[in-house]
Enzyme design. Structure first.
Site, PDB file in Angstrom:
ATOM      1  CG  ASP A  90       3.647   1.754   9.450  1.00  0.00           C
ATOM      2  OD1 ASP A  90       3.307   2.632  10.258  1.00  0.00           O
ATOM      3  OD2 ASP A  90       3.757   1.967   8.224  1.00  0.00           O
ATOM      4  CB  CYS A 114      -4.018  11.372  11.999  1.00  0.00           C
ATOM      5  SG  CYS A 114      -2.548  10.419  12.173  1.00  0.00           S
ATOM      6  CE  LYS A 174      -1.490   1.808   4.017  1.00  0.00           C
ATOM      7  NZ  LYS A 174      -1.215   3.251   4.171  1.00  0.00           N
ATOM      8  CG  ASN A 175       2.697   2.695   3.535  1.00  0.00           C
ATOM      9  OD1 ASN A 175       1.505   3.012   3.429  1.00  0.00           O
ATOM     10  ND2 ASN A 175       3.310   2.565   4.704  1.00  0.00           N
ATOM     11  NE  ARG A 178      -5.948   4.701   6.220  1.00  0.00           N
ATOM     12  CZ  ARG A 178      -4.899   4.970   6.986  1.00  0.00           C
ATOM     13  NH1 ARG A 178      -5.031   5.048   8.278  1.00  0.00           N
ATOM     14  NH2 ARG A 178      -3.709   5.180   6.447  1.00  0.00           N
ATOM     15  NE  ARG A 210       1.367  10.940  10.377  1.00  0.00           N
ATOM     16  CZ  ARG A 210       1.050   9.874   9.665  1.00  0.00           C
ATOM     17  NH1 ARG A 210      -0.052   9.229   9.902  1.00  0.00           N
ATOM     18  NH2 ARG A 210       1.843   9.459   8.725  1.00  0.00           N
TER      19      ARG A 210
HETATM   20  C1  UD1 Z   1       5.084   6.921   6.119  1.00  0.00           C
HETATM   21  C2  UD1 Z   1       4.144   5.750   6.044  1.00  0.00           C
HETATM   22  C3  UD1 Z   1       3.610   5.407   7.425  1.00  0.00           C
HETATM   23  C4  UD1 Z   1       4.763   5.196   8.409  1.00  0.00           C
HETATM   24  C5  UD1 Z   1       5.712   6.387   8.384  1.00  0.00           C
HETATM   25  C6  UD1 Z   1       6.951   6.181   9.214  1.00  0.00           C
HETATM   26  C7  UD1 Z   1       3.153   5.979   3.843  1.00  0.00           C
HETATM   27  C8  UD1 Z   1       1.927   6.240   3.043  1.00  0.00           C
HETATM   28  N1  UD1 Z   1       3.029   6.100   5.173  1.00  0.00           N
HETATM   29  O1  UD1 Z   1       4.313   8.057   6.562  1.00  0.00           O
HETATM   30  O2  UD1 Z   1       2.840   4.213   7.314  1.00  0.00           O
HETATM   31  O3  UD1 Z   1       4.243   5.042   9.708  1.00  0.00           O
HETATM   32  O4  UD1 Z   1       6.135   6.643   7.026  1.00  0.00           O
HETATM   33  O5  UD1 Z   1       7.637   5.055   8.783  1.00  0.00           O
HETATM   34  O6  UD1 Z   1       4.184   5.631   3.313  1.00  0.00           O
HETATM   35  N2  UD1 Z   1       7.737  14.603  10.187  1.00  0.00           N
HETATM   36  C9  UD1 Z   1       7.998  15.936  10.458  1.00  0.00           C
HETATM   37  N3  UD1 Z   1       7.770  16.847   9.457  1.00  0.00           N
HETATM   38  C10 UD1 Z   1       7.322  16.495   8.216  1.00  0.00           C
HETATM   39  C11 UD1 Z   1       7.074  15.135   7.953  1.00  0.00           C
HETATM   40  C12 UD1 Z   1       7.296  14.202   8.962  1.00  0.00           C
HETATM   41  O7  UD1 Z   1       8.396  16.299  11.545  1.00  0.00           O
HETATM   42  O8  UD1 Z   1       7.150  17.374   7.359  1.00  0.00           O
HETATM   43  C13 UD1 Z   1       7.973  13.602  11.251  1.00  0.00           C
HETATM   44  C14 UD1 Z   1       6.720  12.788  11.597  1.00  0.00           C
HETATM   45  O9  UD1 Z   1       5.900  13.449  12.526  1.00  0.00           O
HETATM   46  C15 UD1 Z   1       7.335  11.517  12.148  1.00  0.00           C
HETATM   47  C16 UD1 Z   1       8.602  11.341  11.298  1.00  0.00           C
HETATM   48  O10 UD1 Z   1       8.872  12.638  10.751  1.00  0.00           O
HETATM   49  O11 UD1 Z   1       7.712  11.706  13.488  1.00  0.00           O
HETATM   50  C17 UD1 Z   1       8.497  10.347  10.193  1.00  0.00           C
HETATM   51  O12 UD1 Z   1       7.301  10.569   9.463  1.00  0.00           O
HETATM   52  P1  UD1 Z   1       7.226  10.303   7.918  1.00  0.00           P
HETATM   53  O13 UD1 Z   1       8.306   9.382   7.494  1.00  0.00           O
HETATM   54  O14 UD1 Z   1       7.116  11.594   7.183  1.00  0.00           O
HETATM   55  O15 UD1 Z   1       5.811   9.573   7.776  1.00  0.00           O
HETATM   56  P2  UD1 Z   1       4.963   9.513   6.451  1.00  0.00           P
HETATM   57  O16 UD1 Z   1       5.860   9.585   5.281  1.00  0.00           O
HETATM   58  O17 UD1 Z   1       3.823  10.464   6.545  1.00  0.00           O
END
Ligand code: UD1
Length: 432
Positions: free
Chosen positions: A311, A116, A22-23, A403, A121
């Site tokens: 995850d 969320c 999915k991801n 999902r 996030r």
């Molecule tokens: C992706 C995965 C999700 C997984 C996560 C971490 C998908 C669709 N989702 O989510 O299932 O749990 O990686 O492995 O691939 N952060 C910031 N600023 C930002 C973006 C992120 O501070 O602009 C922080 C987040 O709060 C978190 C960390 O960085 O603490 C990692 O998050 P991130 O890797 O961005 O998660 P996603 O890519 O949204």
């Protein structure tokens, strides 16, 4: 809205196929916007998140056909640069439209995602990246209005945030940079297999990306991308979830096909450390798992890949709840991601959560109870606990699990579980 009724205690055995990731699928579907030629993507799991993404692409003006796991997308010139709040709010990962929309149209309006249940996030790193390539960002009416009238220009961007690298942030920057002028270097890039799959897909479209899977990714901008065909990698989190089912005390051993051993290392290693049997075939594409004779407690510290995935921590917490001894789970990536613990406690688990850490003291048995799914992986943890519990568990708010798990009920039934999906009469209960 559906609920899942799980009759616990039935023995598990047999073989199931793991679906496409999915991801990995979500950014790859979004990346189809980067060309006006058709792209064909296979093994896209039929789950609500990929369906939302397909709906958004259609609403933007792309023509999308889906048949048995293969999605064909054609995005003609003139597609919209603005996505609606109604669509986007259903799936936080729709943020990964930002990169392709900016690359193709040099402007986009996307609703700012809210928080969320698993945490705040933020999207600051996504915005920092696109600004570094020359875009201007404004927030207006709850939307991010992003414009780069003179196009995007490559540069060096460090993507490390306080919690480490960002997966979708790295994806967005890579997708924005493929059509930018000059070279972009991403420092502190996420190394997840899903990032590598996206880079492989983009390279098949004619992009010039080097180093995906390492901490530094180099993207040489090109003029134009073209259509291609791609098969999405296996879902390592779905595989990990079924591996946990296969080592729970109700399992006689199960086999999972269509896995990738290389992507599963931290997940497999932990199960082995906890005393369980994990045997891959020679090619590493199929794995047999069964409970060890003397399972023991374990410790998890979630980390970006190749570390232990956030995850997978909820599913392991369900396993630890029934494992003798004291186990510790600390989530450094999403420290608030412990909603499943209160529900597991309602089933008889002994868990204390404090400051981003769960301390789990194994109990002899769990008992079925009505429980509430709070997010995707938390729901998976509840299903796992329910399989091993005595009696019946009703899991409400099943939409969370839909999902990200393709044909979950069918796969569990193939393995011998007794599950039934029914319309939830109590769906109004505390709904948010
Ligand atoms: C992706 C995965 C999700 C997984 C996560 C971490 C998908 C669709 N989702 O989510 O299932 O749990 O990686 O492995 O691939 N952060 C910031 N600023 C930002 C973006 C992120 O501070 O602009 C922080 C987040 O709060 C978190 C960390 O960085 O603490 C990692 O998050 P991130 O890797 O961005 O998660 P996603 O890519 O949204």
């Amino acid at each position: 809205m559906d609920k899942l009724i799980v009759e616990g205690g039935h023995r598990l055995s047999g073989t199931v196929n793991i679906s496409g990731s999915k991801n990995a699928s979500l950014p790859i579907l979004a990346a189809a916007l980067l060309t006006d030629e058709p792209v064909r993507i296979s093994r896209v799991p039929d789950v609500s998140d990929t369906n939302y993404m397909i709906q958004i692409l259609s609403q933007l003006g792309a023509s999308v056909e889906r048949s048995s796991g293969t999605v064909r997308i054609e995005s003609p010139d003139g597609i919209s640069s603005s996505a609606s709040y109604e669509q986007v709010r259903k799936m936080r990962a729709s943020i990964c439209l930002l990169g392709p929309m900016m690359a193709r149209m040099h402007r986009c309006t996307l609703p700012l995602p809210g928080g969320c249940v698993i945490g705040d996030r933020p999207v600051d790193l996504h915005l920092r990246a696109i600004q570094a390539l020359g875009a201007r960002v404004r927030v207006k009416g709850g939307n991010m209005v992003i414009e780069a009238p003179n196009g995007l220009v490559g540069t060096t961007v460090d993507m490390r945030g306080d919690s480490g690298p960002t997966v979708l942030g790295t994806d967005n920057l890579m997708m924005a940079a493929v059509l930018a002028k000059g070279t972009t270097i991403i420092e502190s890039a996420a190394r997840e297999p899903e990032v590598v799959d996206l880079a492989n897909f983009l390279n098949k479209m004619g992009a010039r990306i080097e180093g995906a899977g390492s901490r530094t990714i180099t993207i040489h901008g090109v003029e134009k991308l073209h259509g291609c065909e791609h098969t999405v990698i296996p879902d390592r989190i779905e595989a990990g979830t079924f591996m946990v089912a296969g080592v729970m005390n109700v399992s006689d051993g199960i086999t999972l096909n269509r896995v990738c051993r290389e992507h599963m290392k931290s997940i497999s290693d932990l199960l082995v450390e906890c005393g369980h049997v994990v045997q891959y075939n020679e090619e590493g594409t199929s794995v047999f798992v069964k409970p060890g004779e003397r399972p023991c407690s374990g410790k998890i510290l979630t980390n970006p890949y190749p570390g232990y995935p956030t995850d997978m921590q909820a599913q392991m917490t369900a396993l630890f709840a029934l494992t003798p001894g004291i186990s510790v789970v600390k989530d450094t990536i999403f420290p608030q991601r412990f909603m499943h613990c209160s529900e597991l406690k309602r089933m008889g688990a002994n868990i204390k959560v404090d400051n981003g850490t769960a301390i789990i003291t194994g109990v002899d048995g769990l008992s079925g109870a009505p429980v509430m799914a709070s997010d995707l992986r938390a729901s998976a943890a509840l299903v796992l606990a329910a399989l091993a519990a005595e009696g019946t568990t009703d899991i409400h708010r099943l939409y969370h699990i839909d999902r990200g798990y393709e044909m979950l009920d069918d796969k569990l039934e193939i393995l011998g579980a007794r599950v039934k999906r029914v319309l939830d009469e109590d769906s109004g209960l505390g709904e948010d």
